[in-house]
Design a protein around this motif. Sequence first.
Motif, PDB file in Angstrom:
ATOM      1  N   GLY A 404      12.960  -7.439  -9.964  1.00  0.00           N
ATOM      2  CA  GLY A 404      11.727  -8.177  -9.752  1.00  0.00           C
ATOM      3  C   GLY A 404      10.800  -7.570  -8.737  1.00  0.00           C
ATOM      4  O   GLY A 404       9.965  -8.276  -8.160  1.00  0.00           O
ATOM      5  N   ILE A 405      10.893  -6.257  -8.524  1.00  0.00           N
ATOM      6  CA  ILE A 405       9.984  -5.563  -7.602  1.00  0.00           C
ATOM      7  C   ILE A 405       9.141  -4.594  -8.421  1.00  0.00           C
ATOM      8  O   ILE A 405       9.674  -3.686  -9.074  1.00  0.00           O
ATOM      9  N   TYR A 406       7.810  -4.771  -8.393  1.00  0.00           N
ATOM     10  CA  TYR A 406       6.922  -3.906  -9.160  1.00  0.00           C
ATOM     11  C   TYR A 406       6.331  -2.853  -8.236  1.00  0.00           C
ATOM     12  O   TYR A 406       5.433  -3.114  -7.434  1.00  0.00           O
ATOM     13  N   LEU A 407       6.857  -1.624  -8.365  1.00  0.00           N
ATOM     14  CA  LEU A 407       6.384  -0.470  -7.600  1.00  0.00           C
ATOM     15  C   LEU A 407       5.440   0.359  -8.455  1.00  0.00           C
ATOM     16  O   LEU A 407       5.355   0.165  -9.670  1.00  0.00           O
ATOM     17  N   ALA A 408       4.745   1.285  -7.836  1.00  0.00           N
ATOM     18  CA  ALA A 408       3.939   2.232  -8.591  1.00  0.00           C
ATOM     19  C   ALA A 408       4.861   3.032  -9.508  1.00  0.00           C
ATOM     20  O   ALA A 408       5.860   3.588  -9.040  1.00  0.00           O
ATOM     21  N   PRO A 409       4.544   3.120 -10.816  1.00  0.00           N
ATOM     22  CA  PRO A 409       5.426   3.833 -11.746  1.00  0.00           C
ATOM     23  C   PRO A 409       5.234   5.341 -11.712  1.00  0.00           C
ATOM     24  O   PRO A 409       5.228   6.015 -12.743  1.00  0.00           O
ATOM     25  N   ALA A 410       5.080   5.882 -10.517  1.00  0.00           N
ATOM     26  CA  ALA A 410       4.946   7.316 -10.309  1.00  0.00           C
ATOM     27  C   ALA A 410       5.258   7.596  -8.842  1.00  0.00           C
ATOM     28  O   ALA A 410       4.809   6.852  -7.954  1.00  0.00           O
ATOM     29  N   LEU A 411       6.012   8.643  -8.586  1.00  0.00           N
ATOM     30  CA  LEU A 411       6.446   8.946  -7.229  1.00  0.00           C
ATOM     31  C   LEU A 411       5.279   9.258  -6.308  1.00  0.00           C
ATOM     32  O   LEU A 411       5.292   8.921  -5.123  1.00  0.00           O
ATOM     33  N   TYR A 412       4.235   9.894  -6.848  1.00  0.00           N
ATOM     34  CA  TYR A 412       3.150  10.383  -5.995  1.00  0.00           C
ATOM     35  C   TYR A 412       1.995   9.389  -5.909  1.00  0.00           C
ATOM     36  O   TYR A 412       0.831   9.752  -6.025  1.00  0.00           O
ATOM     37  N   ALA A 414       0.720   5.868  -3.550  1.00  0.00           N
ATOM     38  CA  ALA A 414       0.975   5.008  -2.404  1.00  0.00           C
ATOM     39  C   ALA A 414       1.189   3.571  -2.863  1.00  0.00           C
ATOM     40  O   ALA A 414       0.753   3.163  -3.942  1.00  0.00           O
ATOM     41  N   LEU A 415       1.879   2.805  -2.012  1.00  0.00           N
ATOM     42  CA  LEU A 415       2.033   1.368  -2.223  1.00  0.00           C
ATOM     43  C   LEU A 415       1.051   0.632  -1.321  1.00  0.00           C
ATOM     44  O   LEU A 415       0.751   1.086  -0.213  1.00  0.00           O
TER      45      LEU A 415
END
Length: 443
Positions: A404-412, A414-415
């Motif tokens: 249930g944590i939505y992070l940026a779907p790309a390593l490069y 920022a959050l």
Amino acid sequence: MSQDSILNTKAALDLSTSDQLFTRAQHHIPGGVNSPVRAFRAVGGHPVFMQSAKGAWLTDVDGNKYLDFINSWGPMILGHAPDIVVDAVRKAAGDSLSFGAPTRREVEMAELIKKMVPSIEKVRLVNSGTEATMSAIRVARGYTGRDKIIKFEGCYHGHGDSFLIAAGSGALTLGAPDSPGVTQGVALDTLTAPYNDLEATERLILANEGQVAALILEPVVGNMGLVAPAEGYLQGLRELCTQHGIVLIFDEVMTGFRLARGGAQELFGVTPDMTTLGKIIGGGMPVGAYGGRQDIMDQVAPAGKVYQAGTLSGNPIATAAGIAQLTYLQEHPELYTELDRITARLADGTRQICADLGLNYTVNRVGSMFSVFFTDQPVRNLDEAKTSDTEAFGRYFRAMLNRGIYLAPALYEALFISTSMTDELVDQYLTACRESMIEAHGL
């Protein structure tokens, strides 16, 4: 669990509706998405299609809830659907969606931007960050009578042709197109230097003495992950530009009104000649702006001869949303202190979890932006960012999504943190982070 708790704790999410929509989308939209980073190619699987959002939470079309760490890539500094912004949009919409003629709000927006960003003496509203940066470069060229620009590896300024240039074999090498459709002629006028390397930039300027119109950079980079300027770096660039008659442009599309009311230039005490803005100034609506010194901005038509126009520029709905959000930020400076504290808890907690697990990953943070780099090396430029383990990040992303944590779907990338993030939600994130790091690395 309460409504404000992470609900997705099962091994795998039901994303059947998202999958069906993505299958349909691929028949009609290039790659099935309207912006490449949404495609999930960097992390595997199919993109999640969202249905609604409120505060710190996203809800997808299958009913899954996620704690949001991208906040529409930055604009949602007050969280999703804040009442002050939504109410302003509703009120403005009743008067028509567009006029194609001047409105009071355009003047009020310009006055508010100038008040919050003192380096901006005049400002022009546009419809996106890309429009803002493209226009700023054109104005700088018109003002100086020069053709070349300097940009920095890892800094992203939208998809304008001048910005899609990769570095050559050395810092003094002319650029080459980084995307089909960008001509070699455009590339010849774009010089590229490593971020955080002042000496390389000086050599580049000296090798092209009297030819460089503008130097553009993200003062705090958010497009190779979060990378902060080294001590004295921004000041050094300011001195070089002043010495050589180069227009210094800060691309604050991400950092403007997020790192401080006056953006990164306020935080680091460096005054650019021009500034580009977007994201937060629209309150979630599509909008951008560029501005700077009066003598430079007076080159813009109809005051001057540098042409730039837009049918929807200064759109009444976008300006209503932007004024509501900027006014709130202006009147509540204390929220930046709280955002800094909350984001420090997130970043420091992530760093400690990695250390506890023997991973020693690099976590960079400035204000309410942070990034986790899956490398034990410090990250100060693009080459160092590229030492990250992208496969491990992909496993971590999927583990976090399932929790249930939505992070940026790309390593490069920022959050971005919003004022809706509470200490309780930080605790939930840190629990999910520990579990996901263990899962991603088989610990």
